[in-house]
Design a protein around this motif. Structure first.
Motif, PDB file in Angstrom:
ATOM      1  N   LEU A 117       0.927  -0.806   0.395  1.00 48.19           N
ATOM      2  CA  LEU A 117       0.077  -0.197   0.426  1.00 48.19           C
ATOM      3  C   LEU A 117       0.396   1.308   0.722  1.00 48.19           C
ATOM      4  CD1 LEU A 117      -2.774   1.468   0.422  1.00 48.19           C
ATOM      5  CD2 LEU A 117      -2.379   0.915   3.184  1.00 48.19           C
ATOM      6  N   ASP A 118       2.098   1.371   0.386  1.00 50.77           N
ATOM      7  CA  ASP A 118       3.213   2.347   1.176  1.00 50.77           C
ATOM      8  C   ASP A 118       3.944   2.417  -0.438  1.00 50.77           C
ATOM      9  OD1 ASP A 118       4.699   4.188   1.224  1.00 50.77           O
ATOM     10  OD2 ASP A 118       6.035   3.229   2.963  1.00 50.77           O
ATOM     11  N   ASP A 119       4.093   1.993  -0.846  1.00 56.53           N
ATOM     12  CA  ASP A 119       4.827   1.646  -1.939  1.00 56.53           C
ATOM     13  C   ASP A 119       4.725   2.181  -3.622  1.00 56.53           C
ATOM     14  OD1 ASP A 119       7.115   1.054  -0.638  1.00 56.53           O
ATOM     15  OD2 ASP A 119       7.009  -1.170  -1.422  1.00 56.53           O
ATOM     16  N   TRP A 120       3.031   1.296  -3.751  1.00 58.46           N
ATOM     17  CA  TRP A 120       2.699   1.506  -4.954  1.00 58.46           C
ATOM     18  C   TRP A 120       0.947   2.161  -5.243  1.00 58.46           C
ATOM     19  CZ3 TRP A 120       5.338   0.555  -8.303  1.00 58.46           C
ATOM     20  CH2 TRP A 120       6.663  -1.041  -8.442  1.00 58.46           C
ATOM     21  N   VAL A 121       0.209   2.782  -3.882  1.00 56.25           N
ATOM     22  CA  VAL A 121      -0.268   3.738  -3.523  1.00 56.25           C
ATOM     23  C   VAL A 121      -0.019   5.143  -2.593  1.00 56.25           C
ATOM     24  CG1 VAL A 121      -2.773   3.644  -2.851  1.00 56.25           C
ATOM     25  CG2 VAL A 121      -2.105   1.951  -4.092  1.00 56.25           C
ATOM     26  N   LEU A 122      -0.136   4.729  -1.879  1.00 53.64           N
ATOM     27  CA  LEU A 122       0.273   5.662  -1.274  1.00 53.64           C
ATOM     28  C   LEU A 122       1.311   6.945  -1.048  1.00 53.64           C
ATOM     29  CD1 LEU A 122      -1.025   4.592   2.310  1.00 53.64           C
ATOM     30  CD2 LEU A 122      -1.988   5.678   1.246  1.00 53.64           C
ATOM     31  N   THR A 123       2.737   6.571  -1.320  1.00 55.54           N
ATOM     32  CA  THR A 123       3.795   7.225  -1.829  1.00 55.54           C
ATOM     33  C   THR A 123       3.812   7.957  -2.913  1.00 55.54           C
ATOM     34  OG1 THR A 123       5.787   6.254  -0.423  1.00 55.54           O
ATOM     35  CG2 THR A 123       6.242   7.195  -2.423  1.00 55.54           C
ATOM     36  N   THR A 131       4.253  16.906  -4.311  1.00 54.84           N
ATOM     37  CA  THR A 131       5.881  17.825  -4.248  1.00 54.84           C
ATOM     38  C   THR A 131       5.241  18.164  -5.988  1.00 54.84           C
ATOM     39  OG1 THR A 131       6.561  15.022  -5.198  1.00 54.84           O
ATOM     40  CG2 THR A 131       7.513  16.679  -2.836  1.00 54.84           C
ATOM     41  N   ASP A 132       3.976  17.673  -6.652  1.00 60.29           N
ATOM     42  CA  ASP A 132       3.745  18.481  -7.946  1.00 60.29           C
ATOM     43  C   ASP A 132       4.946  17.346  -8.607  1.00 60.29           C
ATOM     44  OD1 ASP A 132       2.295  19.283  -9.828  1.00 60.29           O
ATOM     45  OD2 ASP A 132       4.482  21.406 -10.398  1.00 60.29           O
ATOM     46  N   LEU A 133       4.961  15.881  -8.859  1.00 54.19           N
ATOM     47  CA  LEU A 133       5.672  14.956  -9.061  1.00 54.19           C
ATOM     48  C   LEU A 133       4.437  13.892  -9.759  1.00 54.19           C
ATOM     49  CD1 LEU A 133       9.170  14.467  -7.654  1.00 54.19           C
ATOM     50  CD2 LEU A 133       8.566  15.341  -9.864  1.00 54.19           C
ATOM     51  N   ASP A 134       4.442  13.335 -10.903  1.00 54.13           N
ATOM     52  CA  ASP A 134       3.854  12.102 -11.494  1.00 54.13           C
ATOM     53  C   ASP A 134       4.013  11.392 -10.564  1.00 54.13           C
ATOM     54  OD1 ASP A 134       5.196  10.059 -13.639  1.00 54.13           O
ATOM     55  OD2 ASP A 134       5.896  12.417 -13.621  1.00 54.13           O
ATOM     56  N   PRO A 135       3.050  10.109 -10.247  1.00 51.73           N
ATOM     57  CA  PRO A 135       3.728   8.444  -9.379  1.00 51.73           C
ATOM     58  C   PRO A 135       4.704   7.956  -9.799  1.00 51.73           C
ATOM     59  CG  PRO A 135       0.946   9.274  -9.685  1.00 51.73           C
ATOM     60  CD  PRO A 135       1.689   9.863 -10.961  1.00 51.73           C
ATOM     61  N   VAL A 136       5.397   8.272 -12.066  1.00 50.83           N
ATOM     62  CA  VAL A 136       5.526   7.144 -12.017  1.00 50.83           C
ATOM     63  C   VAL A 136       7.312   7.662 -11.628  1.00 50.83           C
ATOM     64  CG1 VAL A 136       7.246   6.532 -14.282  1.00 50.83           C
ATOM     65  CG2 VAL A 136       4.126   6.206 -14.282  1.00 50.83           C
ATOM     66  N   SER A 137       7.598   9.280 -11.769  1.00 59.67           N
ATOM     67  CA  SER A 137       8.727   9.918 -11.584  1.00 59.67           C
ATOM     68  C   SER A 137       9.132   9.840 -10.459  1.00 59.67           C
ATOM     69  CB  SER A 137       8.734  11.565 -11.425  1.00 59.67           C
ATOM     70  OG  SER A 137       7.805  11.731 -12.539  1.00 59.67           O
ATOM     71  N   VAL A 138       7.625   9.585  -9.169  1.00 62.45           N
ATOM     72  CA  VAL A 138       8.181   9.236  -7.608  1.00 62.45           C
ATOM     73  C   VAL A 138       8.892   7.982  -7.287  1.00 62.45           C
ATOM     74  CG1 VAL A 138       7.322   8.917  -5.110  1.00 62.45           C
ATOM     75  CG2 VAL A 138       6.585  10.679  -6.722  1.00 62.45           C
ATOM     76  N   VAL A 139       8.303   6.498  -8.392  1.00 59.77           N
ATOM     77  CA  VAL A 139       8.469   5.695  -8.154  1.00 59.77           C
ATOM     78  C   VAL A 139      10.117   5.673  -8.162  1.00 59.77           C
ATOM     79  CG1 VAL A 139       8.446   3.178  -8.739  1.00 59.77           C
ATOM     80  CG2 VAL A 139       5.929   4.183  -7.607  1.00 59.77           C
ATOM     81  N   VAL A 140      10.459   6.314  -9.310  1.00 60.29           N
ATOM     82  CA  VAL A 140      11.669   6.170 -10.274  1.00 60.29           C
ATOM     83  C   VAL A 140      12.681   6.667  -9.300  1.00 60.29           C
ATOM     84  CG1 VAL A 140      12.953   7.425 -12.204  1.00 60.29           C
ATOM     85  CG2 VAL A 140      10.699   5.897 -12.581  1.00 60.29           C
ATOM     86  N   ALA A 141      13.001   8.291  -8.252  1.00 58.99           N
ATOM     87  CA  ALA A 141      13.166   8.603  -7.931  1.00 58.99           C
ATOM     88  C   ALA A 141      14.083   7.696  -6.584  1.00 58.99           C
ATOM     89  CB  ALA A 141      12.879   9.695  -7.682  1.00 58.99           C
ATOM     90  N   ILE A 142      12.487   7.050  -6.205  1.00 58.34           N
ATOM     91  CA  ILE A 142      12.681   6.198  -5.135  1.00 58.34           C
ATOM     92  C   ILE A 142      13.844   5.080  -4.933  1.00 58.34           C
ATOM     93  CG2 ILE A 142      12.210   4.477  -3.635  1.00 58.34           C
ATOM     94  CD1 ILE A 142       9.751   6.889  -3.192  1.00 58.34           C
ATOM     95  N   LEU A 143      13.415   4.696  -6.416  1.00 56.30           N
ATOM     96  CA  LEU A 143      14.408   3.364  -6.843  1.00 56.30           C
ATOM     97  C   LEU A 143      15.812   4.094  -6.831  1.00 56.30           C
ATOM     98  CD1 LEU A 143      12.030   1.606  -8.802  1.00 56.30           C
ATOM     99  CD2 LEU A 143      12.866   0.593  -7.203  1.00 56.30           C
ATOM    100  N   ALA A 144      15.340   4.809  -7.900  1.00 58.66           N
ATOM    101  CA  ALA A 144      17.296   5.450  -8.255  1.00 58.66           C
ATOM    102  C   ALA A 144      17.885   5.807  -6.916  1.00 58.66           C
ATOM    103  CB  ALA A 144      17.431   6.701  -9.105  1.00 58.66           C
TER     104      ALA A 144
END
Length: 192
Positions: A117-123, A131-144
């Motif tokens: 829920l945290d990784d794929w929905v909430l964050t 932060t005005d970032l799209d969900p894909v950018s957030v996931v990519v930023a966290i992985l990077a």
């Protein structure tokens, strides 16, 4: 602010103060978003562990929720939940005990659901909106960030990505547009 303003050249002051204000908004939005996510995950873990029978589940879930402020630090609560459930179950008469695999699987399942829920929905949704970032950018930023600097990189990845986006949007892209329309000099060496 007054002390810092003296070091900014007068001609650049309004622009730089605007950029720093935008970055401050993004970083403070990130912090508020992380606190909201921590509260939600604390409640999800507390209720989930209460359902599967972990003793002291409400207190444990809420304390682990605080650790959720740092991505993936909530793993600390999983062995504690399993240990508390094991002590509870093995103190019961054998006829009333849960199966040994249930002691491990049920708290693990609750943790897996909360972490998903945290990784794929909430964050992506909450942090992206803050932060005005799209969900894909957030996931990519966290992985990077996790690949580059581990836990600290994961924690700092979203605000850094938001600040980079602000610099790109407010400084770099307008200069590129001026250059492509012929209103600015070629920035490349040997250009006109």
């Amino acid at each position: 602010l007054d002390f810092g303003n003296r070091f900014i050249p007068e001609h650049s002051r309004p622009r730089l103060v605007f950029l720093l204000g935008e970055m401050n908004r993004a970083v403070s939005g990130f912090v508020r978003g992380r606190l909201v996510i921590s509260a939600i995950l604390g409640v999800v873990l507390a209720v989930g562990w209460l359902i599967v029978g972990v003793p002291y589940s409400v207190a444990l879930g809420l304390v682990v929720g605080i650790f959720c402020a740092v991505p993936y630090l909530s793993i600390i609560g999983l062995p504690i939940a399993i240990g508390l459930l094991a002590v509870e179950e093995f103190s019961l008469p054998e006829a009333e005990r849960m199966a040994w695999w249930g002691v491990v699987v049920w708290p693990l399942l609750v943790y897996f659901i909360a972490q998903s829920l945290d990784d794929w929905v909430l964050t992506p949704l909450i942090q992206g909106k803050a932060t005005d970032l799209d969900p894909v950018s957030v996931v990519v930023a966290i992985l990077a960030g996790g690949s580059l600097a581990g836990i600290y990189g994961m924690l700092l990845a979203v605000p850094v990505a938001a600040c980079i986006k602000i610099i790109l949007r407010e400084v770099i892209m307008p200069r590129i547009k001026e250059w492509t329309s012929g209103r600015a000099r070629d920035p490349l060496p040997g250009g006109d």
